[in-house]
Design a protein around this motif. Sequence first.
Motif, short mmCIF file in Angstrom:
data_model
loop_
_atom_site.label_atom_id
_atom_site.label_comp_id
_atom_site.label_asym_id
_atom_site.label_seq_id
_atom_site.Cartn_x
_atom_site.Cartn_y
_atom_site.Cartn_z
N PRO A 136 0.83 -1.21 0.00
CA PRO A 136 0.00 0.00 0.00
C PRO A 136 0.86 1.25 0.00
O PRO A 136 1.88 1.32 0.66
CB PRO A 136 -0.79 -0.13 1.31
N LYS A 137 0.43 2.25 -0.75
CA LYS A 137 1.22 3.47 -0.92
C LYS A 137 0.88 4.50 0.15
O LYS A 137 -0.23 4.52 0.70
CB LYS A 137 0.98 4.08 -2.30
N ALA A 138 1.85 5.35 0.43
CA ALA A 138 1.60 6.49 1.30
C ALA A 138 0.64 7.44 0.59
O ALA A 138 0.55 7.44 -0.64
CB ALA A 138 2.91 7.20 1.62
N PRO A 139 -0.08 8.27 1.32
CA PRO A 139 -1.01 9.22 0.68
C PRO A 139 -0.31 10.11 -0.33
O PRO A 139 0.77 10.64 -0.07
CB PRO A 139 -1.54 10.03 1.87
N ASN A 140 -0.88 10.21 -1.53
CA ASN A 140 -0.36 11.07 -2.60
C ASN A 140 1.08 10.72 -2.99
O ASN A 140 1.88 11.59 -3.30
CB ASN A 140 -0.44 12.55 -2.19
N GLU A 171 6.34 1.71 7.31
CA GLU A 171 5.54 0.86 8.20
C GLU A 171 4.93 -0.32 7.45
O GLU A 171 4.87 -1.45 7.97
CB GLU A 171 4.44 1.69 8.87
N ALA A 172 4.47 -0.08 6.21
CA ALA A 172 3.94 -1.18 5.40
C ALA A 172 5.03 -2.20 5.10
O ALA A 172 4.81 -3.42 5.14
CB ALA A 172 3.35 -0.63 4.10
N PHE A 173 6.22 -1.69 4.80
CA PHE A 173 7.35 -2.56 4.50
C PHE A 173 7.77 -3.37 5.72
O PHE A 173 8.11 -4.55 5.60
CB PHE A 173 8.51 -1.71 3.99
N TRP A 174 7.72 -2.77 6.91
CA TRP A 174 8.06 -3.47 8.15
C TRP A 174 7.12 -4.65 8.36
O TRP A 174 7.56 -5.76 8.71
CB TRP A 174 7.98 -2.49 9.31
N PHE A 175 5.83 -4.45 8.15
CA PHE A 175 4.85 -5.53 8.28
C PHE A 175 5.22 -6.66 7.30
O PHE A 175 5.21 -7.85 7.67
CB PHE A 175 3.45 -4.99 7.98
N PHE A 176 5.55 -6.29 6.08
CA PHE A 176 5.89 -7.25 5.05
C PHE A 176 7.17 -8.01 5.38
O PHE A 176 7.24 -9.24 5.22
CB PHE A 176 6.04 -6.50 3.72
N PRO A 221 0.44 -6.27 3.62
CA PRO A 221 -0.59 -5.81 4.56
C PRO A 221 -1.73 -5.07 3.86
O PRO A 221 -1.55 -4.51 2.77
CB PRO A 221 0.18 -4.87 5.48
N THR A 222 -2.86 -5.06 4.49
CA THR A 222 -3.95 -4.20 4.06
C THR A 222 -3.66 -2.77 4.54
O THR A 222 -2.80 -2.56 5.40
CB THR A 222 -5.28 -4.66 4.65
N GLN A 223 -4.41 -1.81 4.02
CA GLN A 223 -4.21 -0.44 4.48
C GLN A 223 -4.54 -0.32 5.95
O GLN A 223 -3.88 0.43 6.69
CB GLN A 223 -5.07 0.52 3.66
N ALA A 224 -5.55 -1.06 6.41
CA ALA A 224 -5.91 -1.02 7.83
C ALA A 224 -4.76 -1.53 8.70
O ALA A 224 -4.49 -0.98 9.77
CB ALA A 224 -7.17 -1.84 8.08
N GLN A 225 -4.08 -2.57 8.25
CA GLN A 225 -2.95 -3.09 9.00
C GLN A 225 -1.79 -2.11 9.00
O GLN A 225 -1.09 -1.95 10.01
CB GLN A 225 -2.52 -4.43 8.41
#
Length: 444
Positions: A77-81, A88-93, A100-104
Amino acid sequence: MATLKEILAKKIEEFRPRTTRLVKEFGDVKIGDVTISQAIGGARDVKCLVTDISYLDPHEGIRFRGKTIPETFEALPKAPNSNYPTVEAFWFFLLTGDVPTQAQVDEVIAEWKTRQVVPSYVWDAIRGLPRDSHPMVMLSVGLLAMQRDSKFAAFYNSGKFNKNVAWESVYEDACDIVARIPIVAAFIYNLKYRSDFQVPIDPKLDMGANFAHMIGQCEDYKDVARMYFILHSDHESGNVSAHTTHLVHSALSDPYYAYSAGINGLAGPLHGLANQEVLDWTLKFQEKYCKDQEPTKELVTKALWDTLNSGQVVPGYGHAVLRKTDPRYMSQREFCLNTPGLKDDKLFKLVAMIFETAPGVLMEHGKAKNPWPNVDAQSGVIQWYYGVREWDFYTVLFGVGRALGCMANITWDRGLGYAIERPKSVTTAMLEKWAEESKKAASN
């Protein structure tokens, strides 16, 4: 009477030919499952480490959890704009292998905000250093100062230590470190280079964007930070910073001790410090050969030959494992080409022309095993363009990103209960004996 140092110098000089002969004449002799040249040469290519976080293929480059860099950027998922994912998305991955989903992602961002508060005594410890201390010293000291709050150390000392759940406290420390290290890095930057003008955390921003905000950077630099931290996060386990972190933690030293040690390894000129050396070389190259003219292929080719013929190397080219252009280099090059202003920057044009020219020159020169650029050949140009020109800080940026991979790896180390690392060493005399035995066997 000779001094201790004089005696030692004599012994070293007498000893060196033994090692040289072993590598040159008997480098391929097996001692157990490795060769003499591998034993002497830094355990190069010895397959004895395990990680599922990333894998470095010599011809394909890095894969994070099985995905190439473009696949990783595309999937998360991308950061806004933004065209880039959040750290944080990469850390989950990295930790899970799952996209991850955006909620995660939002949950991780919110959790990191609660972990980003750095105790004031950490600032006191860093401020207690001489102001001209290298920023990597400050980062290492900052990490050690935070060790007081280690949840893993507290769990180990509680008398209730259980190896089956030890990873949980490592995870807590790891999350604290990856959330806090950009805050500490921004503090160091502001302390050294902005007259100690400290900018508070913006609670609305993700990690990369918040780092850009804290060091007074522009909107575009938010993507630079996100990209840079992700690209530098991990490069399998054999590099110095990752291996050192794993090694120290294998003794059940807590993550603060372990990553401080990893940071100290990263500060070496053959590892993370190389990025500032490449930029220094490139700027001098520009001043000498291309100060007032366009860096044409003919001009750069001649300049590169002048460099090689004078006995110098072309820094940023070659890699211990890779046998192609580093995909991390290509990702940063793509960012430059897609950024108005940056693609027309004089320094980037020079770096781009060196990229087009140097591999051919190096192959013709014949001494480079790998004539292709690594990540360091491009990293400094982007920072320089955005005004982060204090190149002794570049390795700190590297260290912020590398924390992600190192912390993910040691969390899994404890989850799987890996043993303390303890390879077996041998003596030079034993190597010489095996070499002679091999020589006799070959002649029979």
